[in-house]
Design an enzyme around this catalytic site. Sequence first.
Site, PDB file in Angstrom:
ATOM      1  CG  HIS A 184      -1.847  -1.158   1.310  1.00 26.71           C
ATOM      2  ND1 HIS A 184      -1.441  -2.421   1.653  1.00 26.71           N
ATOM      3  CD2 HIS A 184      -3.180  -1.240   1.089  1.00 26.71           C
ATOM      4  CE1 HIS A 184      -2.499  -3.230   1.644  1.00 26.71           C
ATOM      5  NE2 HIS A 184      -3.553  -2.541   1.304  1.00 26.71           N
TER       6      HIS A 184
ATOM      7  CG  HIS B 228     -12.198  -3.297   1.408  1.00 26.43           C
ATOM      8  ND1 HIS B 228     -11.828  -4.379   0.634  1.00 26.43           N
ATOM      9  CD2 HIS B 228     -11.040  -2.659   1.718  1.00 26.43           C
ATOM     10  CE1 HIS B 228     -10.512  -4.394   0.503  1.00 26.43           C
ATOM     11  NE2 HIS B 228     -10.001  -3.344   1.135  1.00 26.43           N
TER      12      HIS B 228
ATOM     13  CD  GLU C 126      -7.174  -4.886  -0.872  1.00 32.13           C
ATOM     14  OE1 GLU C 126      -6.654  -3.830  -0.528  1.00 32.13           O
ATOM     15  OE2 GLU C 126      -7.777  -5.634  -0.064  1.00 32.13           O
TER      16      GLU C 126
HETATM   17  C1  DHB Z   1      -8.974  -0.873   5.207  1.00 29.33           C
HETATM   18  C2  DHB Z   1      -8.859  -2.011   4.422  1.00 29.33           C
HETATM   19  C3  DHB Z   1      -7.774  -2.165   3.570  1.00 29.33           C
HETATM   20  O1  DHB Z   1      -7.626  -3.238   2.743  1.00 29.33           O
HETATM   21  C4  DHB Z   1      -6.788  -1.206   3.546  1.00 29.33           C
HETATM   22  O2  DHB Z   1      -5.725  -1.445   2.754  1.00 29.33           O
HETATM   23  C5  DHB Z   1      -6.894  -0.058   4.314  1.00 29.33           C
HETATM   24  C6  DHB Z   1      -7.994   0.088   5.167  1.00 29.33           C
HETATM   25  C7  DHB Z   1     -10.136  -0.711   6.132  1.00 29.33           C
HETATM   26  O3  DHB Z   1     -11.055  -1.526   6.114  1.00 29.33           O
HETATM   27  O4  DHB Z   1     -10.133   0.238   6.913  1.00 29.33           O
HETATM   28 FE    FE Z   2      -5.871  -3.064   1.395  1.00 26.56          FE
END
Ligand code: DHB
Ligand code: FE
Length: 320
Positions: free
Chosen positions: A59, A193, A240
Amino acid sequence: MARIIAGVTSSHVPAIGAAIDLGKTEEPYWKRVFSGFEKSKEWMAKAKPDVVIEVYNDHASAFSVEMIPTFALGCAAEFPPADEGWGPRPVPVVKGHPKLAAHIAQSVILDEFDLTIVNKMEVDHGLTVPLNLMFGSPKEWPCPVIPLAVNVVVFPPPTAHRCFMLGRAIRKAVESYPEDLRVVVMGTGGMSHQISGPRAGLINSKFDKAYLDAIANDPLKLTRISHVEFMREAGAEGIEMVMWLIMRGALDDKVKEVYRFYTVPASNTAVGHIILENIPRAAAKVKRPPVGKKTVAGRSSKPKRAAAHRVKHDTVRTKR
Ligand code: DHB
Ligand code: FE
């Protein structure tokens, strides 16, 4: 000969790491998440792999926007935890397996997957959180881990189909490594997400559960999911989940599902997890494809030891 014994998927939410690091795992919100991995840790302790290949995404910790490899294989001896803004996580340094990693790089690149070789890299929550979920919080990680970083952050990520085929190439690479190693492949990230924009907070349990069903029983169906469909159905970060298909491509077509867990939410994310075992060869009737046929490039392929799992770039036809 090295062989892949199982594949595991797991989400990688950073807040899961923070809950571990800040001693919050017994709080009801987090207990719901961690209790789903108790059986998984038991399974892993019994499986005792010699090596884990962990497919994950960085990331913007190791790779900034200045340099974005699509597939980057960690060939170093160790990978320290990255500082993601609050100092490096208090987790052990990840020890790699430079010999097997170099072998995989060579085999996969000669199979025409142009991955990047990385000899120095820090690893962020994308890699360390799933390790915690599967191994707990030991002083040292119990086995070497080969990181395979996949770009799912900046458009265009690799397609689902490409990921699946890379998994097949990795399997062929592992099975041509002479040492008897038992390897587990982890495919991490997901599930649905979206962490920014008007649809922030989006979760689609119906899509996620169908994805879990198919990753076990009909992975080829998943190779036909487009980027737009992933984003529409599972949110921007739902992309992802293509990483799970690298894991799945490295397994047999038919696998045994030994465990599954799904809970909503952890932070902004649906947590999904599955453990799939390859059925030991002696127990399974392995259908071997004909060997010695012309390959896509028109070259004649000679039968070799790993011929049963030769990577054919045109094996899976997809509409995209
Ligand atoms: C969240 C999820 C992720 O995959 C990420 O890289 C950063 C934050 C989350 O759910 O807050
Ligand atoms: Fe992530």
